[in-house]
Every structure is written in C-alpha cells, then in structure tokens.
Scaffold this motif. Structure first.
Motif, PDB file in Angstrom:
ATOM      1  N   THR A 265       6.286   0.476   6.606  1.00 27.29           N
ATOM      2  CA  THR A 265       6.404   0.237   5.159  1.00 27.29           C
ATOM      3  C   THR A 265       7.202   1.359   4.495  1.00 27.29           C
ATOM      4  O   THR A 265       7.243   1.451   3.272  1.00 27.29           O
ATOM      5  CB  THR A 265       5.009   0.167   4.472  1.00 27.29           C
TER       6      THR A 265
ATOM      7  N   TYR B 288       1.981  -4.885  -3.867  1.00 26.13           N
ATOM      8  CA  TYR B 288       1.404  -4.311  -2.650  1.00 26.13           C
ATOM      9  C   TYR B 288       0.066  -4.892  -2.220  1.00 26.13           C
ATOM     10  O   TYR B 288      -0.273  -4.817  -1.052  1.00 26.13           O
ATOM     11  CB  TYR B 288       1.329  -2.785  -2.734  1.00 26.13           C
ATOM     12  N   TYR B 289      -0.684  -5.504  -3.119  1.00 22.33           N
ATOM     13  CA  TYR B 289      -1.956  -6.079  -2.671  1.00 22.33           C
ATOM     14  C   TYR B 289      -1.718  -7.264  -1.737  1.00 22.33           C
ATOM     15  O   TYR B 289      -2.235  -7.294  -0.616  1.00 22.33           O
ATOM     16  CB  TYR B 289      -2.820  -6.509  -3.867  1.00 22.33           C
TER      17      TYR B 289
ATOM     18  N   ARG C  61      -7.135  -1.810   4.412  1.00 22.29           N
ATOM     19  CA  ARG C  61      -7.565  -3.156   4.845  1.00 22.29           C
ATOM     20  C   ARG C  61      -7.769  -3.214   6.363  1.00 22.29           C
ATOM     21  O   ARG C  61      -8.691  -3.859   6.842  1.00 22.29           O
ATOM     22  CB  ARG C  61      -6.514  -4.196   4.435  1.00 22.29           C
TER      23      ARG C  61
ATOM     24  N   VAL D 247       0.469   3.021  10.595  1.00 26.04           N
ATOM     25  CA  VAL D 247       1.162   2.508   9.412  1.00 26.04           C
ATOM     26  C   VAL D 247       2.143   3.592   8.983  1.00 26.04           C
ATOM     27  O   VAL D 247       1.728   4.720   8.683  1.00 26.04           O
ATOM     28  CB  VAL D 247       0.172   2.208   8.262  1.00 26.04           C
TER      29      VAL D 247
ATOM     30  N   VAL E 167      -1.712  -7.392   7.295  1.00 23.66           N
ATOM     31  CA  VAL E 167      -2.983  -7.252   8.024  1.00 23.66           C
ATOM     32  C   VAL E 167      -3.379  -8.576   8.686  1.00 23.66           C
ATOM     33  O   VAL E 167      -3.922  -8.581   9.793  1.00 23.66           O
ATOM     34  CB  VAL E 167      -4.088  -6.702   7.090  1.00 23.66           C
TER      35      VAL E 167
ATOM     36  N   THR F 262      -2.527   0.696   1.211  1.00 19.58           N
ATOM     37  CA  THR F 262      -3.406  -0.480   1.059  1.00 19.58           C
ATOM     38  C   THR F 262      -3.571  -1.174   2.408  1.00 19.58           C
ATOM     39  O   THR F 262      -4.662  -1.650   2.747  1.00 19.58           O
ATOM     40  CB  THR F 262      -2.855  -1.452  -0.012  1.00 19.58           C
ATOM     41  N   THR F 263      -2.493  -1.208   3.192  1.00 15.27           N
ATOM     42  CA  THR F 263      -2.576  -1.795   4.535  1.00 15.27           C
ATOM     43  C   THR F 263      -3.570  -1.024   5.397  1.00 15.27           C
ATOM     44  O   THR F 263      -4.415  -1.625   6.070  1.00 15.27           O
ATOM     45  CB  THR F 263      -1.173  -1.780   5.207  1.00 15.27           C
TER      46      THR F 263
ATOM     47  N   SER G 247       0.185  -6.259   1.594  1.00 20.97           N
ATOM     48  CA  SER G 247      -0.646  -5.605   2.612  1.00 20.97           C
ATOM     49  C   SER G 247      -1.603  -6.615   3.245  1.00 20.97           C
ATOM     50  O   SER G 247      -1.831  -6.586   4.452  1.00 20.97           O
ATOM     51  CB  SER G 247      -1.412  -4.419   2.010  1.00 20.97           C
ATOM     52  N   SER G 248      -2.122  -7.547   2.454  1.00 23.97           N
ATOM     53  CA  SER G 248      -2.984  -8.597   3.031  1.00 23.97           C
ATOM     54  C   SER G 248      -2.229  -9.380   4.093  1.00 23.97           C
ATOM     55  O   SER G 248      -2.764  -9.700   5.157  1.00 23.97           O
ATOM     56  CB  SER G 248      -3.445  -9.579   1.949  1.00 23.97           C
TER      57      SER G 248
ATOM     58  N   VAL H 299       2.138   0.028  -0.421  1.00 21.01           N
ATOM     59  CA  VAL H 299       1.901  -0.993   0.608  1.00 21.01           C
ATOM     60  C   VAL H 299       1.216  -0.363   1.823  1.00 21.01           C
ATOM     61  O   VAL H 299       0.241  -0.909   2.348  1.00 21.01           O
ATOM     62  CB  VAL H 299       3.222  -1.677   1.061  1.00 21.01           C
ATOM     63  N   GLY H 300       1.717   0.795   2.248  1.00 21.90           N
ATOM     64  CA  GLY H 300       1.191   1.421   3.459  1.00 21.90           C
ATOM     65  C   GLY H 300      -0.279   1.806   3.327  1.00 21.90           C
ATOM     66  O   GLY H 300      -1.091   1.506   4.209  1.00 21.90           O
TER      67      GLY H 300
END
Ligand code: APR
Length: 309
Positions: free
Chosen positions: A78, A227-228, A20, A7, A235, A16-17, A231-232, A13-14
């Motif tokens: 990201t 970002y939640y 996950r 990532v 993923v 959280t990615t 990132s979902s 974003v990064g």
C-alpha cells in the motif's frame, strides 16, 4: 493462520489493513513497514494494545526495515501517495512506480515465496511493476480492485432496493479506473436478476456512481483517498488465500490470452486459494461488455508504457 503477513505502507490503507488482518487472526505476526521513522512502530504498538480488548493473538509489529518481514506468506503493498481532489489515479503514476519498484526489490529478497497483493495506485500498472521487478509467477502477483469496486456497486444496489448487502452478488471487471466494467447482466439479488428489480435508469446511475466511487470519497476527504473499504477488500483476498477458500473474487490478474487479452493486469473473476491465483474464470460477455473491457484494457496499457519496464 499463516506465520506472517507483511503490509508495506503504514498509512491509512496499510494501517487499517494490518488491524483487520490481526482482528481476523489471519497470521501469527502482522508486520507493517514504512519509510517514516516511528509511524509503523507506533501504529503497530497501538494495534497490539487493542488485542486484549478485541481478543486476538496476532502480534502486530511496525518497522522501517525488511528483516522482520522475512519469509512472509503474503505481502500487501500500500506504499505510495494517495489522490487529492482533482487527481486521477494515473496522476500518481511516476511517484508510486518509483516507490513500488523499490518495495518489490525488497520483497523479492526477503520473502521470495510470498503472494503479493497490490493496492497502490494506479493499481493495474503497479501490479505490473511488481510482477516485472520480482519475476514472480502470475499466480503470486494480484491486484486489489475488483473486490472494492464490486463492494461499492453492491452497497449502492442494496441501498436502492432497501435489502441486505449480503444478498447482492455482483462483479466489476476491467481496470481500476473510470473505464471499469460493472457486469449488470451478472448482478443478482438472492438469485433474482437485478434487471427485474431496478429500472434501467436507476441501474445506469448506480454503474456511473460505482465508476466514480473512489473520486466521490476523495472529494469528501480532500486530503486523501478511501481506506476502510479498500482495506476490507485486501483482507478478503488474504482470507481466501490463507484459508484456501477457493473463493471466486474479481481481482486484477496478469492475462495470457484470457478474454482475448494478453500482457497486462486487468480485473477478471479469479479463484483464490493457497497458491494465490488458482484460476481465471472466463464468463460470456455481451458485445457491449466485451467492448467496454477492451476499452478498459487500452486505458491500462497507456500508463504501462510510461513506467518503462
Ligand atoms: N516504503 C514503505 N512505505 C512507503 C514508501 C516506501 N518506499 N513510500 C511511501 N510510503 C508510505 C508513506 O510513508 C505513507 O505512510 O506509504 C504510506 C501511504 O499512506 P497514505 O499517504 O495514508 O496513503 P493511503 O491512503 O494509505 O494510500 C496508499 O493505496 O489506495 C491506494 O491510491 C492509494 O496509492 C495509494 C495507496
């Protein structure tokens, strides 16, 4: 599980990615790269320390260089700046194009067989920058936008109907901007066309809220963007690739004649599997939807000229 997913960008974003990806154990190693000294290392260590509690064995590593990223199966990009209130995604263009060019060169060198998932905005143009700089085939450069925009749209429909989000099937096509095209004619609730359940005015309001969904979050946050859910979405695309699921997801793909359009990234329904983009699916569109898609393509082509590739 693949050996490694990188990532790039350890910001909202990064990071959280990465968390996950690790929680879903999509890779043995998740490598986070950022230019800021200490941030990817600190966040990576913090995430790895959550592993005994969350129960995952993916090792999260943070770094400022690309050696540790070598041979990644997937690279999620990201890196860049995020929007502030009053900014459009296109306002990020010059800064993020410079960053993405430099990142894409590094990815080409260190992970020549990787599948790139572009998240940095303006998304469709940044995916174009990555495609040009790496010279990767279009199967291996995709943009994350449609899954996010569709998720927002599905969440709003579920809320309006007071039913489970799981039962809402929907697609949002086009560019990742105000011209995106939520396909109301292909939206169903457990197979029931949504037009039988919601009136036109309610649907129009949901479509409009979806188009400005990113800006709605920026307005609340003031100092950054969503970002939640982004990132979902990234993923979910990784998951489809890692597990060769052949899921049909709306993604930004490089068009070569599909939908009558060529030479740009635009959100279209894609089959995602081990090779990345396995297939672009062409669905029938109403005249209005086709016109909206053409307008969205124009809105993507304009900033493409500015990056000069
Ligand atoms: N290489 C690696 N990382 C970089 C580089 C670079 N060349 N340049 C900047 N970064 C890093 C920053 O140091 C920062 O940690 O990218 C990170 C961006 O994080 P945030 O500012 O928190 O932004 P974020 O909300 O994560 O959004 C990143 O994704 O959704 C898009 O529009 C959004 O373009 C934005 C991107």
């Amino acid at each position: 599980m693949v050996d490694k997913i990188t990532v790039v960008g350890a910001g909202n974003v990064g990071a959280t990615t990465a968390q996950r990806l690790a929680e879903k154990e999509l890779a043995r190693r998740v490598v986070m790269v950022d230019v800021v000294d200490g941030v990817p290392q600190g966040k990576g260590l913090d995430q790895w320390e959550s592993a005994p509690i969350e129960g995952f064995d993916s090792r999260v590593i943070g770094t400022n260089g690309y050696e540790e990223t070598a041979g990644s199966a997937i690279v999620v990009i990201t890196a860049g700046i995020a929007r502030k209130p009053g900014m459009s995604r296109d306002d990020l263009l010059n800064t993020n194009a410079g960053i993405v060019k430099q990142v894409a060169e590094q990815v080409k060198r260190s992970s020549p067989n990787a599948i790139i998932i572009m998240v940095s905005n303006p998304l469709d143009v940044m995916a174009y920058v990555a495609l040009k700089v790496t010279g990767f085939p279009r199967q291996r450069v995709l943009g994350m936008a449609g899954v996010l925009d569709s998720a927002r749209y599905r969440a709003f429909i579920a809320e309006a109907l007071n039913v489970s989000v799981r039962d809402i099937q929907a697609m949002v096509l086009g560019g990742h901007g105000d011209t995106m095209v939520p396909l109301v004619s292909y939206t169903s609730v457990s197979g029931i066309p949504v037009s039988q359940l919601l009136d036109r005015a309610t649907l129009d309001a949901i479509v409009e809220r979806t188009r400005t969904g990113g800006a709605e979050i920026v307005k609340y946050l003031k100092t950054g963007s969503a970002y939640y859910a982004p990132s979902s979405a990234a993923v979910q695309m990784c998951e489809a690739i890692v597990h060769d699921q052949r899921r049909i997801l709306p993604c930004a793909a490089w068009l070569e004649g599909e939908y009558g359009l060529s030479g740009l990234f635009l959100g279209v329904p894609c089959t995602l599997g081990r090779n990345g983009l396995e297939k672009i699916i062409e669905v029938e569109l109403t005249g209005a939807e086709r016109a909206a898609l053409a307008k969205s393509a124009d809105a993507v082509r304009e900033p493409m000229k500015v990056v000069g590739l």
